[in-house]
Design an enzyme around this catalytic site. Structure first.
Site, PDB file in Angstrom:
ATOM      1  CB  ILE A 123      -0.827   0.144   1.244  1.00 38.07           C
ATOM      2  CG1 ILE A 123      -1.589  -1.353   1.428  1.00 38.07           C
ATOM      3  CG2 ILE A 123      -2.220   1.274   0.956  1.00 38.07           C
ATOM      4  CD1 ILE A 123      -2.656  -1.417   2.563  1.00 38.07           C
TER       5      ILE A 123
ATOM      6  CE  LYS B 181      14.092  -4.918  10.244  1.00 38.83           C
ATOM      7  NZ  LYS B 181      13.359  -5.541  11.339  1.00 38.83           N
TER       8      LYS B 181
ATOM      9  CB  ILE C 191       9.483   2.457  12.399  1.00 34.02           C
ATOM     10  CG1 ILE C 191       8.880   1.220  12.563  1.00 34.02           C
ATOM     11  CG2 ILE C 191       9.448   2.936  11.015  1.00 34.02           C
ATOM     12  CD1 ILE C 191       7.431   1.053  12.562  1.00 34.02           C
TER      13      ILE C 191
ATOM     14  CB  THR D 201      -6.040  -3.497   9.875  1.00 35.20           C
ATOM     15  OG1 THR D 201      -6.659  -4.865   9.556  1.00 35.20           O
ATOM     16  CG2 THR D 201      -5.458  -3.872  11.211  1.00 35.20           C
ATOM     17  CG  ASP D 202     -11.004  -5.071   8.293  1.00 37.66           C
ATOM     18  OD1 ASP D 202     -10.270  -5.248   8.437  1.00 37.66           O
ATOM     19  OD2 ASP D 202     -11.963  -5.240   7.456  1.00 37.66           O
TER      20      ASP D 202
ATOM     21  CE1 TYR E  48      -1.108  -6.411  10.403  1.00 40.44           C
ATOM     22  CE2 TYR E  48      -3.335  -7.319  10.338  1.00 40.44           C
ATOM     23  CZ  TYR E  48      -2.302  -6.470   9.962  1.00 40.44           C
ATOM     24  OH  TYR E  48      -2.581  -5.161   9.289  1.00 40.44           O
TER      25      TYR E  48
ATOM     26  CE  LYS F 188      -1.788  -1.885  11.806  1.00 43.90           C
ATOM     27  NZ  LYS F 188      -0.559  -0.888  11.010  1.00 43.90           N
TER      28      LYS F 188
ATOM     29  CG  LEU G 122      -7.455 -15.251  -1.155  1.00 50.07           C
ATOM     30  CD1 LEU G 122      -6.989 -16.636  -1.244  1.00 50.07           C
ATOM     31  CD2 LEU G 122      -8.820 -14.993  -0.822  1.00 50.07           C
TER      32      LEU G 122
ATOM     33  NE  ARG H 100     -10.390 -11.816   6.310  1.00 46.14           N
ATOM     34  CZ  ARG H 100     -10.813 -12.749   7.104  1.00 46.14           C
ATOM     35  NH1 ARG H 100     -12.013 -12.969   7.008  1.00 46.14           N
ATOM     36  NH2 ARG H 100     -10.027 -13.322   7.815  1.00 46.14           N
TER      37      ARG H 100
HETATM   38  P1  NAD Z   1       3.433  -4.828   3.306  1.00 47.34           P
HETATM   39  O1  NAD Z   1       3.706  -6.060   4.185  1.00 47.34           O
HETATM   40  O2  NAD Z   1       3.361  -4.787   2.182  1.00 47.34           O
HETATM   41  O3  NAD Z   1       4.489  -3.584   3.344  1.00 47.34           O
HETATM   42  C1  NAD Z   1       4.904  -3.370   4.690  1.00 47.34           C
HETATM   43  C2  NAD Z   1       6.282  -2.539   4.424  1.00 47.34           C
HETATM   44  O4  NAD Z   1       6.670  -2.088   5.900  1.00 47.34           O
HETATM   45  C3  NAD Z   1       7.433  -3.304   4.019  1.00 47.34           C
HETATM   46  O5  NAD Z   1       7.932  -2.473   2.651  1.00 47.34           O
HETATM   47  C4  NAD Z   1       8.508  -3.316   4.756  1.00 47.34           C
HETATM   48  O6  NAD Z   1       9.609  -3.600   4.413  1.00 47.34           O
HETATM   49  C5  NAD Z   1       8.329  -2.042   5.853  1.00 47.34           C
HETATM   50  N1  NAD Z   1       8.363  -2.520   7.428  1.00 47.34           N
HETATM   51  C6  NAD Z   1       8.396  -3.601   7.876  1.00 47.34           C
HETATM   52  N2  NAD Z   1       8.947  -3.442   9.033  1.00 47.34           N
HETATM   53  C7  NAD Z   1       9.547  -2.231   9.154  1.00 47.34           C
HETATM   54  C8  NAD Z   1      10.249  -1.593  10.258  1.00 47.34           C
HETATM   55  N3  NAD Z   1      10.465  -1.974  11.245  1.00 47.34           N
HETATM   56  N4  NAD Z   1      10.773  -0.273   9.735  1.00 47.34           N
HETATM   57  C9  NAD Z   1      10.470   0.253   8.507  1.00 47.34           C
HETATM   58  N5  NAD Z   1       9.899  -0.427   7.689  1.00 47.34           N
HETATM   59  C10 NAD Z   1       9.466  -1.664   8.067  1.00 47.34           C
HETATM   60  O7  NAD Z   1       2.200  -4.285   4.064  1.00 47.34           O
HETATM   61  P2  NAD Z   1       0.869  -3.526   3.550  1.00 47.34           P
HETATM   62  O8  NAD Z   1      -0.276  -4.616   3.058  1.00 47.34           O
HETATM   63  O9  NAD Z   1       1.166  -2.479   2.420  1.00 47.34           O
HETATM   64  O10 NAD Z   1       0.157  -2.887   4.751  1.00 47.34           O
HETATM   65  C11 NAD Z   1       0.683  -1.423   4.965  1.00 47.34           C
HETATM   66  C12 NAD Z   1      -0.162  -0.966   6.197  1.00 47.34           C
HETATM   67  O11 NAD Z   1      -1.486  -1.076   6.001  1.00 47.34           O
HETATM   68  C13 NAD Z   1       0.359  -1.940   7.259  1.00 47.34           C
HETATM   69  O12 NAD Z   1       0.228  -1.062   8.474  1.00 47.34           O
HETATM   70  C14 NAD Z   1      -1.034  -2.748   7.370  1.00 47.34           C
HETATM   71  O13 NAD Z   1      -1.413  -3.060   8.871  1.00 47.34           O
HETATM   72  C15 NAD Z   1      -2.136  -1.755   6.949  1.00 47.34           C
HETATM   73  N6  NAD Z   1      -3.254  -2.469   6.379  1.00 47.34           N
HETATM   74  C16 NAD Z   1      -3.108  -3.133   5.315  1.00 47.34           C
HETATM   75  C17 NAD Z   1      -4.090  -3.654   4.635  1.00 47.34           C
HETATM   76  C18 NAD Z   1      -3.999  -4.913   3.766  1.00 47.34           C
HETATM   77  O14 NAD Z   1      -5.024  -5.402   2.894  1.00 47.34           O
HETATM   78  N7  NAD Z   1      -2.881  -5.108   2.927  1.00 47.34           N
HETATM   79  C19 NAD Z   1      -5.597  -3.428   4.971  1.00 47.34           C
HETATM   80  C20 NAD Z   1      -5.664  -2.401   6.072  1.00 47.34           C
HETATM   81  C21 NAD Z   1      -4.273  -2.003   6.677  1.00 47.34           C
HETATM   82  O1  DAU Z   2      -8.502  -6.727   6.847  1.00 50.92           O
HETATM   83  C1  DAU Z   2      -7.301  -5.966   6.544  1.00 50.92           C
HETATM   84  C2  DAU Z   2      -6.237  -7.034   6.501  1.00 50.92           C
HETATM   85  O2  DAU Z   2      -6.112  -7.788   5.532  1.00 50.92           O
HETATM   86  C3  DAU Z   2      -4.844  -6.277   6.708  1.00 50.92           C
HETATM   87  O3  DAU Z   2      -4.623  -5.930   7.740  1.00 50.92           O
HETATM   88  C4  DAU Z   2      -3.817  -7.370   6.749  1.00 50.92           C
HETATM   89  O4  DAU Z   2      -2.424  -6.882   6.625  1.00 50.92           O
HETATM   90  C5  DAU Z   2      -3.725  -8.007   5.253  1.00 50.92           C
HETATM   91  O5  DAU Z   2      -2.891  -9.334   5.397  1.00 50.92           O
HETATM   92  C6  DAU Z   2      -5.279  -8.706   5.026  1.00 50.92           C
HETATM   93  O6  DAU Z   2      -5.350  -9.785   6.389  1.00 50.92           O
HETATM   94  P1  DAU Z   2      -6.465 -11.068   6.003  1.00 50.92           P
HETATM   95  O7  DAU Z   2      -5.933 -12.085   6.688  1.00 50.92           O
HETATM   96  O8  DAU Z   2      -7.883 -10.953   5.832  1.00 50.92           O
HETATM   97  O9  DAU Z   2      -5.628 -11.381   4.222  1.00 50.92           O
HETATM   98  P2  DAU Z   2      -5.281 -12.727   3.580  1.00 50.92           P
HETATM   99  O10 DAU Z   2      -4.983 -12.286   2.093  1.00 50.92           O
HETATM  100  O11 DAU Z   2      -4.166 -13.340   4.232  1.00 50.92           O
HETATM  101  O12 DAU Z   2      -6.482 -13.850   3.791  1.00 50.92           O
HETATM  102  C7  DAU Z   2      -7.755 -13.452   2.958  1.00 50.92           C
HETATM  103  C8  DAU Z   2      -8.671 -14.548   3.118  1.00 50.92           C
HETATM  104  O13 DAU Z   2      -8.173 -15.609   2.609  1.00 50.92           O
HETATM  105  C9  DAU Z   2      -8.628 -14.791   4.548  1.00 50.92           C
HETATM  106  O14 DAU Z   2      -9.858 -15.501   4.887  1.00 50.92           O
HETATM  107  C10 DAU Z   2      -7.651 -16.144   4.682  1.00 50.92           C
HETATM  108  C11 DAU Z   2      -7.948 -16.730   3.175  1.00 50.92           C
HETATM  109  N1  DAU Z   2      -6.526 -17.322   2.756  1.00 50.92           N
HETATM  110  C12 DAU Z   2      -5.591 -16.559   2.742  1.00 50.92           C
HETATM  111  C13 DAU Z   2      -4.440 -17.119   2.117  1.00 50.92           C
HETATM  112  C14 DAU Z   2      -3.007 -16.357   2.205  1.00 50.92           C
HETATM  113  C15 DAU Z   2      -6.793 -18.685   2.125  1.00 50.92           C
HETATM  114  O15 DAU Z   2      -7.890 -19.200   2.136  1.00 50.92           O
HETATM  115  N2  DAU Z   2      -5.621 -19.078   1.522  1.00 50.92           N
HETATM  116  C16 DAU Z   2      -4.370 -18.395   1.489  1.00 50.92           C
HETATM  117  O16 DAU Z   2      -3.346 -19.057   1.156  1.00 50.92           O
END
Ligand code: NAD
Ligand code: DAU
Length: 336
Positions: free
Chosen positions: A12, A34, A60, A123-124, A150, A154, A190, A214
């Site tokens: 993101i 990082k 961080i 996150t939710d 996780y 958060k 996923l 989701r």
């Molecule tokens: P990501 O895992 O793709 O990226 C995380 C980034 O943070 C990476 O570039 C990593 O190198 C960096 N990082 C990790 N530890 C660090 C540290 N100690 N110091 C500096 N940098 C560090 O994650 P994402 O999916 O892009 O999520 C970004 C943010 O959004 C997170 O805070 C996550 O909780 C939140 N979020 C994600 C989702 C989602 O669906 N992916 C949804 C809602 C909220």
């Molecule tokens: O809701 C926001 C969150 O969404 C963020 O805060 C997290 O950073 C992000 O990783 C994500 O968490 P989820 O656990 O919901 O996402 P994930 O893609 O890991 O899984 C989505 C759904 O799919 C969940 O029900 C688990 C399922 N899943 C996931 C993986 C990786 C599978 O069935 N198979 C898989 O291999």
């Protein structure tokens, strides 16, 4: 304006930096990351020559490098986190160090530096799980009830951010967003995993009965929501972001299979995630009413575009599925 984006080399964060420099080309963006397994500077290659963008490799949870990076910064947007639920079950410790301790170190530095705004991206998942048979949705009043390491890390970070507002008057805002998808997502989540596995000729691992739900949001809609919160959000407030797009995992997987021309023989049911949250859904009324946010992207269309992006950018993701990833995969996925 000088913006410090932490975790800008992640999924993101990198989408946000692209979005920001496109829509606010006069601003200066520092990406502080990082570069864990999830951080990838290839996602920002096109910005290397942009004089309004610079990168600092840093952690961080290291107060010294955070202090240096914070100098002269107006706004902090904190994306940096360990973000994958399954990895938090395999090894919770880094989630505490980065998500909890790291956030507190950033808050301290932001306070000392008198930043104009500290925005925390959350996150939710902090709200826990909804049941399949209810029509409930999470909103800003929902009580915190995190279930995975996780989510708990958060939740702790959100509490710290709020505490720095109430105790020290640090000008903060928080967003709690649902699941994102789109380009540059590490191929462990996923949608990115399903697409890349199929492109490699592998199967899609589905946890449990596949009926977990989701609320999927295209990443650019999330970036625009954060922009609006930075521009018009009320200091000290939280905004929930989601799109009423709650879909069972198995339906998403079938859409991806259809787009790539595969059948259900590519589905592999695997051992469920321990403590798996059944359903997430967001009521985004507040951000819509107060800030005028509306998602722009239709889910099916954005999903097809995302599939095309991974098809057209194999160079970006193939090298991420390396030996280390394979080791993680073997540990994580157990066939039922
Ligand atoms: P990501 O895992 O793709 O990226 C995380 C980034 O943070 C990476 O570039 C990593 O190198 C960096 N990082 C990790 N530890 C660090 C540290 N100690 N110091 C500096 N940098 C560090 O994650 P994402 O999916 O892009 O999520 C970004 C943010 O959004 C997170 O805070 C996550 O909780 C939140 N979020 C994600 C989702 C989602 O669906 N992916 C949804 C809602 C909220
Ligand atoms: O809701 C926001 C969150 O969404 C963020 O805060 C997290 O950073 C992000 O990783 C994500 O968490 P989820 O656990 O919901 O996402 P994930 O893609 O890991 O899984 C989505 C759904 O799919 C969940 O029900 C688990 C399922 N899943 C996931 C993986 C990786 C599978 O069935 N198979 C898989 O291999």
């Amino acid at each position: 304006m000088k913006i410090l984006v932490t975790g800008g080399a992640g999924f993101i964060g990198s989408n946000f930096i692209h979005y920001w420099l496109k829509n606010h080309p006069q601003d200066k963006v520092t990406n502080f990351d990082k570069l864990t397994y999830a951080g990838n500077l290839e996602s920002l290659k096109d910005l290397e020559k942009n004089s309004n963008y610079n990168f600092i490799k840093g952690d961080i949870s290291d107060p010294v490098s955070v202090k240096e990076a914070m100098a002269g910064i107006d706004i902090v947007v904190n994306f940096a986190a360990e973000s994958h639920v399954d990895r938090s079950i395999l090894d919770p410790a880094p989630f505490i160090t980065t998500n909890v301790v790291g956030t507190q170190i950033l808050l301290d530095a932001a306070l000392k530096n008198k930043v104009r705004k500290f925005h925390h991206v959350s996150t939710d998942e902090v709200f826990g799980a909804l049941t399949l048979d209810s029509k409930d949705r999470f909103n800003e009043e929902t009580k915190y009830s995190p279930n995975s390491p996780y989510a708990a890390s958060k939740a702790a970070s959100d509490h710290l951010v709020r505490a720095y507002f109430h105790t020290f008057s640090l000008p903060i805002t928080i967003t709690n967003c649902s699941n994102n998808f789109g380009p540059y997502q590490f191929p462990e989540k996923l949608i990115s995993l399903a697409i890349t596995n199929l492109l490699e000729g592998k199967k899609i691992p589905v946890y449990g009965d596949g009926l977990y739900v989701r609320d999927w949001l295209y990443v650019e809609d999330h970036c625009r929501a954060i922009d609006l919160v930075l521009e018009k959000g009320k200091i000290g407030e939280t905004y929930c972001i989601g799109v009423d797009n709650d879909i069972p995992n198995i339906l998403i997987i079938k859409k991806i299979l259809k787009t790539l021309g595969f059948g259900e023989e590519k589905i592999e049911y695997v051992k469920d995630r321990p403590g798996h949250d059944r359903r997430y859904a967001i009521d985004a009324t507040k951000i819509k009413k107060d800030l005028g946010w509306q998602p722009k992207y239709d889910f099916d269309q954005a999903l097809e575009e995302t599939v095309k992006w991974y098809q057209g950018n194999k160079d970006w993701w193939q090298k991420l599925k390396d030996k280390k990833f394979e080791d993680y995969y073997k540990r994580q996925y157990v066939t039922r």
